[in-house]
Design a protein around this motif. Sequence first.
Motif, mmCIF file in Angstrom:
data_model
loop_
_atom_site.group_PDB
_atom_site.id
_atom_site.type_symbol
_atom_site.label_atom_id
_atom_site.label_comp_id
_atom_site.label_asym_id
_atom_site.label_seq_id
_atom_site.Cartn_x
_atom_site.Cartn_y
_atom_site.Cartn_z
ATOM 1 N N PHE A 132 6.195 -6.064 -9.242
ATOM 2 C CA PHE A 132 5.365 -4.935 -9.663
ATOM 3 C C PHE A 132 5.422 -3.835 -8.610
ATOM 4 C CE2 PHE A 132 3.669 -8.479 -12.028
ATOM 5 C CZ PHE A 132 3.442 -7.936 -13.288
ATOM 6 N N PRO A 133 6.113 -2.744 -8.876
ATOM 7 C CA PRO A 133 6.132 -1.622 -7.916
ATOM 8 C C PRO A 133 4.810 -0.856 -7.960
ATOM 9 C CG PRO A 133 7.412 -1.083 -9.862
ATOM 10 C CD PRO A 133 6.982 -2.501 -10.050
ATOM 11 N N PHE A 134 4.223 -0.659 -6.805
ATOM 12 C CA PHE A 134 2.981 0.103 -6.706
ATOM 13 C C PHE A 134 2.929 0.734 -5.326
ATOM 14 C CE2 PHE A 134 2.152 -4.282 -5.599
ATOM 15 C CZ PHE A 134 1.513 -4.193 -4.364
ATOM 16 N N PRO A 135 2.174 1.802 -5.165
ATOM 17 C CA PRO A 135 2.102 2.469 -3.860
ATOM 18 C C PRO A 135 1.536 1.539 -2.777
ATOM 19 C CG PRO A 135 1.211 3.879 -5.580
ATOM 20 C CD PRO A 135 1.419 2.538 -6.198
ATOM 21 N N GLY A 136 2.232 1.511 -1.652
ATOM 22 C CA GLY A 136 1.773 0.683 -0.546
ATOM 23 C C GLY A 136 2.212 -0.762 -0.610
ATOM 24 N N LEU A 139 3.702 -1.850 2.695
ATOM 25 C CA LEU A 139 2.686 -2.002 3.736
ATOM 26 C C LEU A 139 1.911 -3.301 3.547
ATOM 27 C CD1 LEU A 139 1.092 -0.883 6.141
ATOM 28 C CD2 LEU A 139 -0.363 0.337 4.489
ATOM 29 N N ILE A 140 1.578 -3.627 2.304
ATOM 30 C CA ILE A 140 0.850 -4.875 2.048
ATOM 31 C C ILE A 140 1.714 -6.082 2.408
ATOM 32 C CG2 ILE A 140 -0.143 -6.304 0.227
ATOM 33 C CD1 ILE A 140 -1.092 -3.772 -1.128
ATOM 34 N N THR A 141 3.004 -6.020 2.091
ATOM 35 C CA THR A 141 3.902 -7.113 2.456
ATOM 36 C C THR A 141 3.975 -7.277 3.974
ATOM 37 O OG1 THR A 141 5.220 -6.677 0.468
ATOM 38 C CG2 THR A 141 6.227 -8.013 2.194
ATOM 39 N N PHE A 142 4.019 -6.158 4.675
ATOM 40 C CA PHE A 142 4.040 -6.213 6.143
ATOM 41 C C PHE A 142 2.750 -6.819 6.694
ATOM 42 C CE2 PHE A 142 2.760 -4.093 10.117
ATOM 43 C CZ PHE A 142 3.744 -4.582 10.962
ATOM 44 N N LEU A 143 1.601 -6.439 6.124
ATOM 45 C CA LEU A 143 0.326 -6.978 6.602
ATOM 46 C C LEU A 143 0.213 -8.469 6.307
ATOM 47 C CD1 LEU A 143 -2.113 -4.091 5.564
ATOM 48 C CD2 LEU A 143 -1.221 -4.619 7.847
#
Length: 326
Positions: A132-136, A139-143
């Motif tokens: 699911f492409p979504f904004p951020g 960044l969420i994967t990195f966190l």
Amino acid sequence: MKTARRYQELTMKLRSWTKGKPGQKVKLVVIGQHVSDGWLAKLVTLFLLSILAYLYLQPMLYIITTMFKSVSDLIDPTVKWIPRTLYLDNFKQAWEGLRYPTTFVNTFVITIGCSLIQVFVCAFTGYGLAKFPFPGRGLITFLVLLTFLIPPQIIVIPLYMIYSKLGWLDSPLVFLVPALFGQGMKSALFIFIFRQFFKAQPASLEEAARLDGASSFRMFFRIMLPLASSACLVVFLFSFIWYWNMNYEAAMFLPKQYPTLAISLERMQDNLAGMSAQFVTVKGVDPVTEGMKMAGAFLIIFPPVLLYMIAQRWFVRGIERSGLVE
């Protein structure tokens, strides 16, 4: 084709050249046409693998031989591996010292509950991050991966205060609830495993499912999750082993009323009345209780070893399919 034909011609020439020459035949058998073909290379490989196998199995062999030794065998320096007699009282003392039925149930409830929850939650999260492409999303994967890199000792004090205020200490909720929200032990690694697996699935599966009118949830439960059975097995076994063997977290959050096997192994000697008065120290080892401790260690590691022996074939297959070997 030319290379294969050339190899066959060279092989035929070598055979015709060595025909009738016993010395050349022996050399061909021992050394081989290539260095890795002969018996010499195979013997060297077998020798090196035997050394590695011994290094890995030596701790287990020590546990098995020590747990059958009596006090006299443990004190006797001439008895190394094979005890004179099979001393079975170590198992009885370890069973009582570990309080095995109670601690086994406590450990089993936490391990099975958290492992099953992590399989579902991490698969659901990994599917969302992969498909699911979504904004951020990056960044969420990195966190998520960052939580895997942070040592648990850094956040143990805030977690202890939060669990204390919620009244979760000395209960399995301190592990079940975080696992339910994707914050269980090593959850970031499991999310990454599922993310890599779902990312490798062809988009044609989703397109065909959407043409049939399948929703995102139905697509996940009916198509993607069954396809991820190998990754689910890998995550379940890893989670099972980590929760079964956890010591630091259990000692912090389950200090009194809900002991696990790992905690009971440290307290086993204190649980047995009168054992502390029998200390005979030799080179930092107490031979009076060493056999009992090894019997307790065997009782703890036997269930996960048995589980791995049963699921070994599917586990290796799941490792190959889950993307961990890439």
